[in-house]
Design a protein around this motif. Structure first.
Motif, PDB file in Angstrom:
ATOM      1  N   TYR A  85     -22.449  84.914   5.205  1.00 52.77           N
ATOM      2  CA  TYR A  85     -23.027  84.029   6.227  1.00 52.77           C
ATOM      3  C   TYR A  85     -23.933  84.851   7.156  1.00 52.77           C
ATOM      4  N   SER A  89     -25.948  80.056  13.185  1.00 52.17           N
ATOM      5  CA  SER A  89     -25.464  79.303  14.358  1.00 52.17           C
ATOM      6  C   SER A  89     -24.973  80.259  15.428  1.00 52.17           C
ATOM      7  N   ASN A 121     -15.432  77.344  16.630  1.00 59.30           N
ATOM      8  CA  ASN A 121     -16.121  78.573  16.981  1.00 59.30           C
ATOM      9  C   ASN A 121     -17.173  78.372  18.069  1.00 59.30           C
ATOM     10  N   ASP A 122     -17.947  77.280  17.932  1.00 62.29           N
ATOM     11  CA  ASP A 122     -19.059  77.069  18.854  1.00 62.29           C
ATOM     12  C   ASP A 122     -18.578  77.036  20.295  1.00 62.29           C
ATOM     13  N   ARG A 125     -17.486  80.568  21.529  1.00 57.65           N
ATOM     14  CA  ARG A 125     -18.648  81.426  21.803  1.00 57.65           C
ATOM     15  C   ARG A 125     -19.358  81.016  23.073  1.00 57.65           C
ATOM     16  N   ASN A 174     -21.804  67.460   9.941  1.00 57.61           N
ATOM     17  CA  ASN A 174     -22.050  68.154  11.184  1.00 57.61           C
ATOM     18  C   ASN A 174     -23.076  69.247  10.877  1.00 57.61           C
ATOM     19  N   ASP A 176     -26.017  71.988  11.818  1.00 59.30           N
ATOM     20  CA  ASP A 176     -26.588  72.839  12.860  1.00 59.30           C
ATOM     21  C   ASP A 176     -27.697  73.672  12.230  1.00 59.30           C
ATOM     22  N   GLU A 259     -14.303  80.347   4.967  1.00 62.01           N
ATOM     23  CA  GLU A 259     -14.601  81.296   6.053  1.00 62.01           C
ATOM     24  C   GLU A 259     -13.431  81.368   7.038  1.00 62.01           C
ATOM     25  N   GLU A 269     -17.297  76.154   4.420  1.00 60.96           N
ATOM     26  CA  GLU A 269     -18.588  76.134   5.105  1.00 60.96           C
ATOM     27  C   GLU A 269     -19.707  76.188   4.078  1.00 60.96           C
ATOM     28  N   TYR A 271     -23.889  76.731   3.691  1.00 62.82           N
ATOM     29  CA  TYR A 271     -25.065  77.231   4.417  1.00 62.82           C
ATOM     30  C   TYR A 271     -26.287  77.229   3.516  1.00 62.82           C
TER      31      TYR A 271
HETATM   32  N1  ARG Z   1     -19.115  78.212  10.739  1.00 66.96           N
HETATM   33  C1  ARG Z   1     -20.349  78.530  11.352  1.00 66.96           C
HETATM   34  C2  ARG Z   1     -20.164  79.347  12.577  1.00 66.96           C
HETATM   35  O1  ARG Z   1     -19.092  79.328  13.117  1.00 66.96           O
HETATM   36  C3  ARG Z   1     -21.199  77.319  11.568  1.00 66.96           C
HETATM   37  C4  ARG Z   1     -20.968  76.525  12.789  1.00 66.96           C
HETATM   38  C5  ARG Z   1     -21.865  75.358  12.760  1.00 66.96           C
HETATM   39  N2  ARG Z   1     -21.786  74.541  13.934  1.00 66.96           N
HETATM   40  C6  ARG Z   1     -21.971  73.246  13.909  1.00 66.96           C
HETATM   41  N3  ARG Z   1     -21.873  72.624  15.034  1.00 66.96           N
HETATM   42  N4  ARG Z   1     -22.207  72.595  12.812  1.00 66.96           N
HETATM   43  O2  ARG Z   1     -21.039  80.016  13.025  1.00 66.96           O
END
Ligand code: ARG
Length: 398
Positions: A85, A89, A121-122, A125, A174, A176, A259, A269, A271
């Motif tokens: 990856y 994002s 995760n988002d 972070r 979803n 991004d 992941e 995931e 990508y």
């Molecule tokens: N798994 C990836 C990451 O944590 C992608 C996150 C994508 N976010 C989203 N809102 N679709 O970086």
């Protein structure tokens, strides 16, 4: 009545955030939308925010800075998380947090709000960046406060309050997307055994639709960063856009992985990152040619750690700065050109050249000459093949 700045993408879940902040929290809302290269037209997105009751809508073109300061640093560091990856994002969150803080200061906001749901995760972070950059500003996640966990929950809220409904695609996946790649989530219940349906991918062609004649591209690097395409000096945005187009056409840069999330849970995931894939591939190929053995092998460890820190939301740390300082030093000789060959769903490294190449064809043979050469050498008289005394390092001490 306080004022909040909302990280705003224009999706339904963000309209819900505006609605909740205004009607339940009784706040004035300003929005911020950054252009990281996603397909939405941001003027329209801003209009929608104003229609939904925001008092102002800030828009900023983040593309150049996002690529130059964040994606290219990660590229130089060879930072790919786990099975590959490219962190598209994850890398967009530090500049997003910086801009949210800037707007909050400009507008006198006491709250920064975002549309994460407290499950991924988002959120980890963004909240860690915001609290590092602006510890005095309160962070609010309206969807989390409301307990809205799924697109269906959002639909329910929208129906109750008569908000505009989401499009099918928004509801189903979803997504991004930015210039460095797109992350597609099939949904929290996605079965790892199930092949993603054909319409999952949005950037790249199907392999069966890729041209059956191969094509070549030469990518030139200086100090570990890409600077030219097919011999022509090329700016960052132009480089990434061109390689995204080319890679997408050849169905290159897809990834379907399990992941390890920050929380420790495993997730499926998907990508697509054609340009980032090609650039990483070429960059590594040039490192093989120009880095001496100890550095090349240790660089692997540091690349992993770099990826991991980006993934975990640790951009603004001394560790990241220290790793960048290491890459400042070791990437100096990574200068030269890599030739890639693209054909139906793959890209191959087929050529590389560098003024700092450590490849010594005159010392190589397949019949034992290398041994003879090294046995004849007096101890300490000459360096081993594949290494260089530090004093000859380009840009190093004379
Ligand atoms: N798994 C990836 C990451 O944590 C992608 C996150 C994508 N976010 C989203 N809102 N679709 O970086």
């Amino acid at each position: 009545m306080g004022k909040a700045v909302l990280a705003y993408t224009g999706a339904l879940d963000n309209l819900i955030c505006i609605h909740w902040l205004r009607t339940v929290k009784n706040m004035k809302v300003v929005t911020f939308s950054g252009n990281f290269g996603q397909p939405e037209y941001l003027e329209e997105v801003g209009e929608r925010a104003l229609e939904a009751g925001a008092i102002s809508a800030h828009i900023a073109d983040m593309r150049e800075r996002f690529l130059t300061d964040f994606c290219y640093s990660a590229l130089r560091a060879g930072a790919r998380y786990e099975s590959g990856y490219v962190l598209s994002s994850a890398l967009s969150r530090p500049p997003l947090a910086q801009e949210l803080v800037r707007v909050a200061r400009e507008e006198g906001c006491t709250v920064i709000a975002h549309g994460c749901r407290g499950i991924g995760n988002d959120q980890v972070r963004l909240e860690s960046y915001l609290s590092t950059l602006a510890p005095d500003i309160k962070i609010v996640a309206p969807l989390f406060e409301l307990g809205l966990k799924t697109p269906e929950d959002d639909e329910g809220y929208a129906r109750r309050w008569n908000l505009p409904r989401a499009t099918n695609r928004q509801a189903k996946y979803n997504v991004d997307q930015n210039l460095w790649g797109v992350a597609l989530q099939l949904g929290p219940k996605a079965d790892p055994w199930m092949e993603p349906p054909d319409d999952t991918y949005i950037m790249t062609r199907r392999i069966s639709d890729a041209p059956d004649k191969p094509t070549y591209v030469d990518i030139g690097f200086e100090a570990g960063l890409p600077v030219s395409l097919d011999g022509e000096r090329t700016g960052t945005m132009e480089m990434v856009a061109a390689l995204n187009r080319l890679g997408a056409q050849y169905a290159v840069g897809r990834l379907d992985v399990i992941e390890d999330r920050i929380s420790g849970l495993k997730a499926r995931e998907i990508y697509e990152a054609p340009a980032a894939h090609l650039l990483h591939q070429a960059h590594t190929a040039l490192e093989e040619l120009t880095l001496d053995k100890d550095i090349f092998q240790f660089r692997d460890v540091t690349a992993r750690r770099y990826a991991d820190l980006v993934y975990r939301g640790k951009w603004f740390t001394p560790f990241r700065e220290a790793l960048d300082a290491w890459f400042d030093v070791i990437e100096k000789p990574v200068v030269g050109t890599v030739k890639l060959k693209l054909l139906g769903g793959t890209s191959l490294v087929v050529g590389r050249q560098s003024p700092h190449s450590l490849y010594r064809s005159e010392m190589l043979s397949y019949d034992g000459d290398v041994e003879k050469t090294s046995r004849r050498r007096k101890p300490g008289s000459e360096s081993e093949p594949g290494s260089r005394p530090p004093s000859t390092r380009p840009g190093g001490p004379a």
